[in-house]
Design a protein around this motif. Structure first.
Motif, short mmCIF file in Angstrom:
data_model
loop_
_atom_site.label_atom_id
_atom_site.label_comp_id
_atom_site.label_asym_id
_atom_site.label_seq_id
_atom_site.Cartn_x
_atom_site.Cartn_y
_atom_site.Cartn_z
N MET A 140 -5.50 -26.45 -3.76
CA MET A 140 -6.55 -25.38 -3.61
C MET A 140 -6.57 -24.83 -5.08
O MET A 140 -5.73 -24.88 -5.84
CB MET A 140 -5.93 -24.27 -2.65
CG MET A 140 -6.02 -24.72 -1.15
SD MET A 140 -5.29 -23.29 -0.20
CE MET A 140 -6.63 -22.17 -0.08
N ASP A 141 -7.78 -24.31 -5.39
CA ASP A 141 -7.99 -23.69 -6.79
C ASP A 141 -9.07 -22.41 -6.46
O ASP A 141 -10.08 -22.47 -5.46
CB ASP A 141 -8.79 -24.45 -7.49
CG ASP A 141 -8.94 -24.11 -9.18
OD1 ASP A 141 -8.23 -22.97 -9.48
OD2 ASP A 141 -10.01 -24.49 -9.61
N GLY A 142 -8.82 -21.27 -7.02
CA GLY A 142 -9.68 -20.17 -6.87
C GLY A 142 -9.44 -19.00 -7.66
O GLY A 142 -8.53 -19.05 -8.43
N HIS A 143 -10.09 -17.86 -7.54
CA HIS A 143 -9.93 -16.68 -8.63
C HIS A 143 -9.66 -15.62 -7.44
O HIS A 143 -9.98 -15.46 -6.41
CB HIS A 143 -11.15 -16.23 -9.21
CG HIS A 143 -11.38 -17.32 -10.46
ND1 HIS A 143 -12.52 -17.90 -10.76
CD2 HIS A 143 -10.59 -17.86 -11.58
CE1 HIS A 143 -12.34 -18.53 -11.84
NE2 HIS A 143 -10.95 -18.65 -12.24
N ILE A 144 -8.71 -14.65 -7.95
CA ILE A 144 -8.60 -13.59 -7.32
C ILE A 144 -8.40 -12.41 -8.27
O ILE A 144 -7.78 -12.60 -9.31
CB ILE A 144 -7.42 -13.50 -6.47
CG1 ILE A 144 -6.91 -12.19 -5.50
CG2 ILE A 144 -5.86 -13.88 -7.14
CD1 ILE A 144 -5.94 -12.31 -4.54
N ARG A 145 -8.99 -11.45 -8.21
CA ARG A 145 -8.83 -10.10 -8.94
C ARG A 145 -7.94 -8.83 -8.42
O ARG A 145 -8.13 -8.69 -7.27
CB ARG A 145 -10.18 -9.50 -9.49
CG ARG A 145 -10.11 -8.41 -10.46
CD ARG A 145 -11.49 -7.92 -10.79
NE ARG A 145 -12.34 -8.77 -11.65
CZ ARG A 145 -13.14 -9.62 -11.42
NH1 ARG A 145 -13.80 -9.31 -10.03
NH2 ARG A 145 -13.96 -10.41 -12.24
N PHE A 146 -6.85 -8.56 -9.20
CA PHE A 146 -6.11 -7.37 -8.65
C PHE A 146 -6.29 -5.98 -9.22
O PHE A 146 -6.78 -5.94 -10.46
CB PHE A 146 -4.69 -7.82 -8.94
CG PHE A 146 -4.20 -9.05 -8.17
CD1 PHE A 146 -3.91 -8.98 -6.99
CD2 PHE A 146 -3.93 -10.15 -9.10
CE1 PHE A 146 -3.37 -10.28 -6.20
CE2 PHE A 146 -3.65 -11.59 -8.38
CZ PHE A 146 -3.52 -11.25 -6.91
N ALA A 147 -6.31 -5.08 -8.57
CA ALA A 147 -6.89 -3.69 -9.09
C ALA A 147 -5.69 -3.21 -10.20
O ALA A 147 -5.85 -2.30 -11.07
CB ALA A 147 -7.06 -2.88 -7.99
N SER A 148 -4.59 -3.70 -9.81
CA SER A 148 -3.11 -3.18 -10.65
C SER A 148 -2.23 -4.15 -10.59
O SER A 148 -2.24 -5.17 -9.73
CB SER A 148 -2.93 -1.93 -10.04
OG SER A 148 -2.16 -2.05 -8.78
N ALA A 149 -1.32 -4.01 -11.40
CA ALA A 149 -0.06 -4.78 -11.47
C ALA A 149 0.81 -4.82 -10.40
O ALA A 149 1.18 -5.94 -9.78
CB ALA A 149 0.87 -4.76 -12.83
#
Length: 206
Positions: A140-149
């Motif tokens: 699997m491959d993809g992107h995920i954006r986190f709001a904070s650490a």
């Protein structure tokens, strides 16, 4: 021609990294002769022949046809693969070893895991190609954006728990006094900051 080949031999890896030979391999995605390569790359045919012999000796190019041209026969060559990956195994004892310093939060450990993945899948792929059968894999491959650490850390913890439960559900333990049940598989999951591909937009701007 194969889609991708894994170079496991150190001398073959060295041969493939020469700048001119890389150009020759790229050109030989389509079949060509020493003469056509010399004209295309604007270098003497004798020099092309020299490098072709090295590439052929290491199994990176192969003869696909012979053509009569007047009083001589012209050899038509092609790269054995459209692309190549150099296995970390070519480094021998100095290849990365994830067993030296296991640390789930270390980028160096992740790199060692990735190196082992390339090496192991390369061995499997080479064997499967020789036997004429596919390799059973999944990725699997993809992107995920986190709001904070803290959100990133929470995601990693939840992912770890979910995978642990899934492994416990499907793993078949080895029975005593047997060679084992089913085929053992290796599971690798990675999470790291995204690096844009050349020419692509920065994922952080998407």
């Amino acid at each position: 021609m194969r889609e991708v080949d894994v170079i496991e031999d150190a001398t073959a890896a060295e041969a493939s990294l020469d700048p001119l030979r890389r150009r020759i391999l790229a050109a030989l995605v389509e079949p060509g002769s020493a003469s056509s390569l010399a004209a295309r790359l604007d270098i003497p045919r004798q020099k092309v022949n020299y490098h072709l012999r090295i590439l052929e000796r290491h199994g990176l190019v192969e003869e696909v046809e012979q053509r009569r041209r007047g009083n001589f026969t012209e050899r038509i060559l092609q790269a054995t693969s459209a692309s190549y990956v150099i296995s970390p195994g070519a480094l021998g004892r100095i290849q990365p070893d994830p067993g030296r310093a296991p640390d789930r939060l270390s980028a160096r450990w992740l790199l060692a895991l990735a190196s082992r993945l390339v090496r192991d899948v390369g061995v499997l792929l080479t064997g499967a190609q020789q036997a004429g059968r596919p390799v059973a894999t999944f990725a699997m491959d993809g992107h995920i954006r986190f709001a904070s650490a803290s959100d990133r850390a929470a995601f990693a913890e939840e992912l770890s728990e979910a995978v642990t439960q899934l492994v416990a559900k499907h793993h078949t333990a080895r029975h005593p006094d047997t060679t084992g049940t089913g085929k053992l598989n290796r599971l690798v999951i990675a999470l790291h900051p995204a690096v844009p591909d050349p020419g692509d937009s920065d994922p952080d701007q998407l």
